[in-house]
Design a protein around this motif. Structure first.
Motif, PDB file in Angstrom:
ATOM      1  N   SER A  25       0.821  -1.213   0.000  1.00 43.17           N
ATOM      2  CA  SER A  25       0.000   0.000   0.000  1.00 43.17           C
ATOM      3  C   SER A  25       0.855   1.263   0.000  1.00 43.17           C
ATOM      4  O   SER A  25       0.528   2.241  -0.675  1.00 43.17           O
ATOM      5  CB  SER A  25      -0.988   0.013   1.161  1.00 43.17           C
ATOM      6  N   ALA A  26       1.981   1.247   0.709  1.00 45.08           N
ATOM      7  CA  ALA A  26       2.878   2.411   0.679  1.00 45.08           C
ATOM      8  C   ALA A  26       3.439   2.606  -0.722  1.00 45.08           C
ATOM      9  O   ALA A  26       3.493   3.737  -1.229  1.00 45.08           O
ATOM     10  CB  ALA A  26       4.016   2.233   1.682  1.00 45.08           C
ATOM     11  N   PHE A  27       3.841   1.528  -1.364  1.00 44.02           N
ATOM     12  CA  PHE A  27       4.391   1.610  -2.711  1.00 44.02           C
ATOM     13  C   PHE A  27       3.352   2.142  -3.699  1.00 44.02           C
ATOM     14  O   PHE A  27       3.635   3.061  -4.477  1.00 44.02           O
ATOM     15  CB  PHE A  27       4.890   0.224  -3.147  1.00 44.02           C
ATOM     16  N   VAL A  28       2.154   1.579  -3.679  1.00 42.82           N
ATOM     17  CA  VAL A  28       1.112   1.994  -4.611  1.00 42.82           C
ATOM     18  C   VAL A  28       0.712   3.454  -4.374  1.00 42.82           C
ATOM     19  O   VAL A  28       0.550   4.225  -5.326  1.00 42.82           O
ATOM     20  CB  VAL A  28      -0.116   1.054  -4.524  1.00 42.82           C
ATOM     21  N   LEU A  29       0.559   3.838  -3.120  1.00 47.35           N
ATOM     22  CA  LEU A  29       0.223   5.235  -2.823  1.00 47.35           C
ATOM     23  C   LEU A  29       1.318   6.193  -3.287  1.00 47.35           C
ATOM     24  O   LEU A  29       1.024   7.242  -3.868  1.00 47.35           O
ATOM     25  CB  LEU A  29      -0.019   5.428  -1.330  1.00 47.35           C
ATOM     26  N   ALA A  30       2.556   5.837  -3.048  1.00 46.23           N
ATOM     27  CA  ALA A  30       3.670   6.708  -3.449  1.00 46.23           C
ATOM     28  C   ALA A  30       3.728   6.853  -4.963  1.00 46.23           C
ATOM     29  O   ALA A  30       3.939   7.961  -5.478  1.00 46.23           O
ATOM     30  CB  ALA A  30       4.985   6.158  -2.913  1.00 46.23           C
ATOM     31  N   ILE A  31       3.535   5.761  -5.677  1.00 47.44           N
ATOM     32  CA  ILE A  31       3.575   5.808  -7.145  1.00 47.44           C
ATOM     33  C   ILE A  31       2.396   6.598  -7.702  1.00 47.44           C
ATOM     34  O   ILE A  31       2.558   7.431  -8.596  1.00 47.44           O
ATOM     35  CB  ILE A  31       3.571   4.370  -7.733  1.00 47.44           C
ATOM     36  N   ASN A  32       1.196   6.334  -7.196  1.00 45.59           N
ATOM     37  CA  ASN A  32      -0.007   6.944  -7.773  1.00 45.59           C
ATOM     38  C   ASN A  32      -0.310   8.353  -7.276  1.00 45.59           C
ATOM     39  O   ASN A  32      -0.860   9.156  -8.029  1.00 45.59           O
ATOM     40  CB  ASN A  32      -1.227   6.049  -7.516  1.00 45.59           C
ATOM     41  N   GLN A  33       0.011   8.657  -6.033  1.00 45.97           N
ATOM     42  CA  GLN A  33      -0.382   9.954  -5.471  1.00 45.97           C
ATOM     43  C   GLN A  33       0.794  10.759  -4.946  1.00 45.97           C
ATOM     44  O   GLN A  33       0.620  11.898  -4.530  1.00 45.97           O
ATOM     45  CB  GLN A  33      -1.417   9.747  -4.368  1.00 45.97           C
ATOM     46  N   GLY A  34       1.963  10.178  -4.940  1.00 48.76           N
ATOM     47  CA  GLY A  34       3.136  10.886  -4.459  1.00 48.76           C
ATOM     48  C   GLY A  34       3.214  10.895  -2.937  1.00 48.76           C
ATOM     49  O   GLY A  34       2.283  10.518  -2.236  1.00 48.76           O
ATOM     50  N   ILE A  35       4.370  11.338  -2.457  1.00 53.27           N
ATOM     51  CA  ILE A  35       4.589  11.443  -1.016  1.00 53.27           C
ATOM     52  C   ILE A  35       4.513  12.915  -0.639  1.00 53.27           C
ATOM     53  O   ILE A  35       5.306  13.726  -1.112  1.00 53.27           O
ATOM     54  CB  ILE A  35       5.954  10.846  -0.619  1.00 53.27           C
ATOM     55  N   ASP A  36       3.536  13.241   0.174  1.00 50.60           N
ATOM     56  CA  ASP A  36       3.351  14.617   0.624  1.00 50.60           C
ATOM     57  C   ASP A  36       3.039  14.615   2.114  1.00 50.60           C
ATOM     58  O   ASP A  36       3.180  13.591   2.781  1.00 50.60           O
ATOM     59  CB  ASP A  36       2.252  15.322  -0.183  1.00 50.60           C
ATOM     60  N   GLN A  37       2.600  15.730   2.643  1.00 50.45           N
ATOM     61  CA  GLN A  37       2.346  15.833   4.080  1.00 50.45           C
ATOM     62  C   GLN A  37       1.168  14.971   4.531  1.00 50.45           C
ATOM     63  O   GLN A  37       1.062  14.642   5.704  1.00 50.45           O
ATOM     64  CB  GLN A  37       2.118  17.297   4.501  1.00 50.45           C
ATOM     65  N   ASP A  38       0.303  14.555   3.612  1.00 45.16           N
ATOM     66  CA  ASP A  38      -0.867  13.744   3.951  1.00 45.16           C
ATOM     67  C   ASP A  38      -0.615  12.246   3.701  1.00 45.16           C
ATOM     68  O   ASP A  38      -1.515  11.429   3.888  1.00 45.16           O
ATOM     69  CB  ASP A  38      -2.066  14.232   3.144  1.00 45.16           C
ATOM     70  N   PHE A  39       0.594  11.899   3.279  1.00 40.80           N
ATOM     71  CA  PHE A  39       0.898  10.508   2.902  1.00 40.80           C
ATOM     72  C   PHE A  39       0.644   9.533   4.040  1.00 40.80           C
ATOM     73  O   PHE A  39       0.013   8.492   3.841  1.00 40.80           O
ATOM     74  CB  PHE A  39       2.345  10.396   2.424  1.00 40.80           C
ATOM     75  N   LEU A  40       1.121   9.832   5.230  1.00 38.81           N
ATOM     76  CA  LEU A  40       0.987   8.919   6.360  1.00 38.81           C
ATOM     77  C   LEU A  40      -0.483   8.625   6.673  1.00 38.81           C
ATOM     78  O   LEU A  40      -0.860   7.471   6.899  1.00 38.81           O
ATOM     79  CB  LEU A  40       1.704   9.463   7.599  1.00 38.81           C
ATOM     80  N   THR A  41      -1.310   9.660   6.643  1.00 37.51           N
ATOM     81  CA  THR A  41      -2.740   9.476   6.908  1.00 37.51           C
ATOM     82  C   THR A  41      -3.379   8.584   5.853  1.00 37.51           C
ATOM     83  O   THR A  41      -4.139   7.666   6.177  1.00 37.51           O
ATOM     84  CB  THR A  41      -3.457  10.841   6.942  1.00 37.51           C
ATOM     85  N   ARG A  42      -3.066   8.843   4.586  1.00 35.38           N
ATOM     86  CA  ARG A  42      -3.619   8.026   3.502  1.00 35.38           C
ATOM     87  C   ARG A  42      -3.114   6.596   3.580  1.00 35.38           C
ATOM     88  O   ARG A  42      -3.864   5.645   3.321  1.00 35.38           O
ATOM     89  CB  ARG A  42      -3.278   8.637   2.143  1.00 35.38           C
ATOM     90  N   TRP A  43      -1.841   6.427   3.977  1.00 38.56           N
ATOM     91  CA  TRP A  43      -1.268   5.098   4.070  1.00 38.56           C
ATOM     92  C   TRP A  43      -1.929   4.279   5.182  1.00 38.56           C
ATOM     93  O   TRP A  43      -2.281   3.112   4.980  1.00 38.56           O
ATOM     94  CB  TRP A  43       0.243   5.201   4.298  1.00 38.56           C
ATOM     95  N   VAL A  44      -2.112   4.889   6.336  1.00 34.28           N
ATOM     96  CA  VAL A  44      -2.775   4.191   7.452  1.00 34.28           C
ATOM     97  C   VAL A  44      -4.205   3.820   7.075  1.00 34.28           C
ATOM     98  O   VAL A  44      -4.665   2.704   7.345  1.00 34.28           O
ATOM     99  CB  VAL A  44      -2.730   5.043   8.742  1.00 34.28           C
ATOM    100  N   ARG A  45      -4.912   4.719   6.428  1.00 31.98           N
ATOM    101  CA  ARG A  45      -6.288   4.443   5.989  1.00 31.98           C
ATOM    102  C   ARG A  45      -6.296   3.295   4.976  1.00 31.98           C
ATOM    103  O   ARG A  45      -7.153   2.403   5.033  1.00 31.98           O
ATOM    104  CB  ARG A  45      -6.921   5.692   5.382  1.00 31.98           C
ATOM    105  N   SER A  46      -5.357   3.304   4.054  1.00 32.22           N
ATOM    106  CA  SER A  46      -5.257   2.244   3.063  1.00 32.22           C
ATOM    107  C   SER A  46      -4.992   0.895   3.726  1.00 32.22           C
ATOM    108  O   SER A  46      -5.618  -0.117   3.387  1.00 32.22           O
ATOM    109  CB  SER A  46      -4.159   2.574   2.064  1.00 32.22           C
ATOM    110  N   CYS A  47      -4.071   0.878   4.666  1.00 29.31           N
ATOM    111  CA  CYS A  47      -3.768  -0.365   5.390  1.00 29.31           C
ATOM    112  C   CYS A  47      -4.991  -0.862   6.165  1.00 29.31           C
ATOM    113  O   CYS A  47      -5.284  -2.063   6.163  1.00 29.31           O
ATOM    114  CB  CYS A  47      -2.598  -0.155   6.342  1.00 29.31           C
ATOM    115  N   ALA A  48      -5.684   0.047   6.807  1.00 28.93           N
ATOM    116  CA  ALA A  48      -6.847  -0.328   7.619  1.00 28.93           C
ATOM    117  C   ALA A  48      -7.983  -0.885   6.770  1.00 28.93           C
ATOM    118  O   ALA A  48      -8.758  -1.722   7.243  1.00 28.93           O
ATOM    119  CB  ALA A  48      -7.336   0.878   8.418  1.00 28.93           C
ATOM    120  N   THR A  49      -8.080  -0.459   5.518  1.00 21.02           N
ATOM    121  CA  THR A  49      -9.166  -0.955   4.670  1.00 21.02           C
ATOM    122  C   THR A  49      -8.785  -2.217   3.900  1.00 21.02           C
ATOM    123  O   THR A  49      -9.666  -3.000   3.542  1.00 21.02           O
ATOM    124  CB  THR A  49      -9.647   0.116   3.677  1.00 21.02           C
TER     125      THR A  49
END
Length: 74
Positions: A25-49
């Motif tokens: 999920s970290a890899f896919v999020l980084a590739i598709n949406q980039g790493i920004d200040q909201d990355f950690l929140t999106r990553w945790v949400r992605s993992c939880a779902t």
């Protein structure tokens, strides 16, 4: 604290799926949406779902994969 061996397959599925979900999920999020200040929140949400899907999948599929690998290896 030791966990009884009878729980090993469940623990294996939980740990493997958590690691897999976290990395993928970290890899896919980084590739598709980039790493920004909201990355950690999106990553945790992605993992939880996705972890509730990955955990039972790994737990159910792992015994089949072990048998398959045992058959095709020497």
């Amino acid at each position: 604290m030791k966990i009884p061996a009878r729980y090993a397959p469940i623990l294996f599925g939980a740990v493997l799926s958590a690691i897999m979900v976290g990395i993928v999920s970290a890899f896919v999020l980084a590739i598709n949406q980039g790493i920004d200040q909201d990355f950690l929140t999106r990553w945790v949400r992605s993992c939880a779902t996705t972890w509730p899907v990955a955990f039972p999948t790994v737990t159910i599929i792992a015994p089949w994969v072990r048998r398959f690998v045992a058959r095709v290896t020497v």
